[in-house]
Scaffold this active site. Structure first.
Site, mmCIF file in Angstrom:
data_model
loop_
_atom_site.group_PDB
_atom_site.id
_atom_site.type_symbol
_atom_site.label_atom_id
_atom_site.label_comp_id
_atom_site.label_asym_id
_atom_site.label_seq_id
_atom_site.Cartn_x
_atom_site.Cartn_y
_atom_site.Cartn_z
ATOM 1 C CD GLU A 58 -39.525 -21.789 55.599
ATOM 2 O OE1 GLU A 58 -40.656 -21.400 55.919
ATOM 3 O OE2 GLU A 58 -39.114 -21.779 54.411
ATOM 4 C CD1 TRP B 83 -50.269 -17.969 50.287
ATOM 5 C CD2 TRP B 83 -51.152 -16.171 51.301
ATOM 6 N NE1 TRP B 83 -51.337 -17.551 49.548
ATOM 7 C CE2 TRP B 83 -51.897 -16.453 50.146
ATOM 8 C CE3 TRP B 83 -51.523 -15.091 52.099
ATOM 9 C CZ2 TRP B 83 -53.005 -15.682 49.763
ATOM 10 C CZ3 TRP B 83 -52.624 -14.332 51.732
ATOM 11 C CH2 TRP B 83 -53.349 -14.622 50.565
ATOM 12 N N GLY C 219 -44.423 -22.575 47.748
ATOM 13 C CA GLY C 219 -44.160 -21.442 48.636
ATOM 14 C C GLY C 219 -44.161 -20.147 47.847
ATOM 15 N N GLY D 224 -36.870 -22.613 48.280
ATOM 16 C CA GLY D 224 -36.496 -21.218 48.046
ATOM 17 C C GLY D 224 -35.161 -21.016 47.364
ATOM 18 C CG HIS E 11 -42.340 -25.738 56.263
ATOM 19 N ND1 HIS E 11 -41.158 -25.047 56.243
ATOM 20 C CD2 HIS E 11 -42.796 -25.764 54.992
ATOM 21 C CE1 HIS E 11 -40.918 -24.643 54.997
ATOM 22 N NE2 HIS E 11 -41.903 -25.060 54.221
HETATM 23 P P1 PGA Z 1 -40.662 -22.625 47.831
HETATM 24 O O1 PGA Z 1 -41.133 -23.108 49.273
HETATM 25 O O2 PGA Z 1 -41.735 -23.051 46.840
HETATM 26 O O3 PGA Z 1 -40.557 -21.139 47.946
HETATM 27 O O4 PGA Z 1 -39.362 -23.283 47.543
HETATM 28 C C1 PGA Z 1 -41.776 -24.341 49.463
HETATM 29 C C2 PGA Z 1 -42.109 -24.524 50.916
HETATM 30 O O5 PGA Z 1 -41.349 -24.045 51.773
HETATM 31 O O6 PGA Z 1 -43.125 -25.157 51.262
#
Ligand code: PGA
Length: 242
Positions: free
Chosen positions: A98, A15, A227, A172, A96
């Site tokens: 990010e 999430w 995601g 994303g 991850h």
């Molecule tokens: P996404 O993200 O499905 O929005 O591309 C995947 C993730 O960051 O784990």
């Protein structure tokens, strides 16, 4: 530790920094999966940690999006693996992209997080992936090898971890590698790097209702990390038909 080798496929909802208590309640009510009825497949939902104690259902497994690299002590703002286990987590996402890029996480802390997770009987979902530039320069295999060799603790039971291959350029963006590219990398991770057919390798990056089936059908893809599409229950309910 939960035995994950019994599951055919594993789908994980990430999430990120989204959700609320009312949203969670609606999600639980309307999600079309129940692990007491389907024990062939595994569904894990990873909401923000503050929501986890509100999950009273047993329809799915619970995961955290991160954990501390420390066990306990003077580390303001941190949440330990022991604490996550105490509130019902069986899984934890670690490394991850990010967290690596925005929060500057590096191999050493990712390594420590994996160690803490395993010691507390949490299944680490270790995320690895190359960025767009590295792919263009054909460095992706080197990058993946480096990430795995530096962040995976030695002498662990490889059956108790999940590797999530998430190309950073796909997260994303709506861009998804083709089936051959995904298959090649999953093979590379299993055969050449970890030398195990047992290790579970899942794919993440722009998985949607429209493309999930083709990805999940690839023979060496053991599941998906979703995601954005995991937050839209109409769409996610399609994906968790497995
Ligand atoms: P996404 O993200 O499905 O929005 O591309 C995947 C993730 O960051 O784990």
């Amino acid at each position: 530790m939960l035995e994950i080798d019994k599951f055919k496929k594993i789908i994980i909802a990430n999430w990120k920094l989204n959700g609320s208590i009312p949203y969670l309640n609606e999600y639980i009510e309307n999600i079309q999966f129940d692990k007491s009825k389907d024990n062939n497949n595994c569904l894990v939902v990873c909401p923000p940690s503050t929501l986890i104690p509100y999950i009273k259902t047993k329809k799915f497994f619970i995961g955290s999006q991160d954990c501390s690299s420390f066990k306990e002590g003077a580390y303001t703002g941190e949440i330990s693996c022991k604490m996550l286990k105490e509130i019902g987590c069986d899984f934890v996402i670690i490394g991850h992209s990010e967290r690596r890029s925005i929060f500057k996480e590096h191999h050493k802390s990712i390594f420590d997080k994996c160690t803490n997770a395993i010691n507390n009987k949490l299944i680490p979902i270790l995320c690895i992936g190359e960025n767009g530039q590295q792919r263009k320069e054909n460095l992706h295999k080197e990058v993946l090898m480096d990430q795995l060799s530096k962040s995976l603790p030695k002498n662990i039971d490889i059956e108790n971890i999940i590797i999530a291959y998430e190309p950073v350029w796909s997260i994303g963006t709506g861009l998804v590698p083709d089936q051959n590219q995904i298959s090649e990398i999953h093979d590379f991770i299993k055969q050449e790097v970890l030398r195990s057919n047992q290790v579970r390798v899942i794919y993440g990056g722009s998985v949607k209702a429209a493309n999930y089936k083709k990805i999940l059908e690839i023979q060496n893809v053991d599941g998906l990390l979703v995601g954005g599409a995991s937050l839209n229950l109409d769409e996610f309910n399609q994906i968790i038909k497995f």
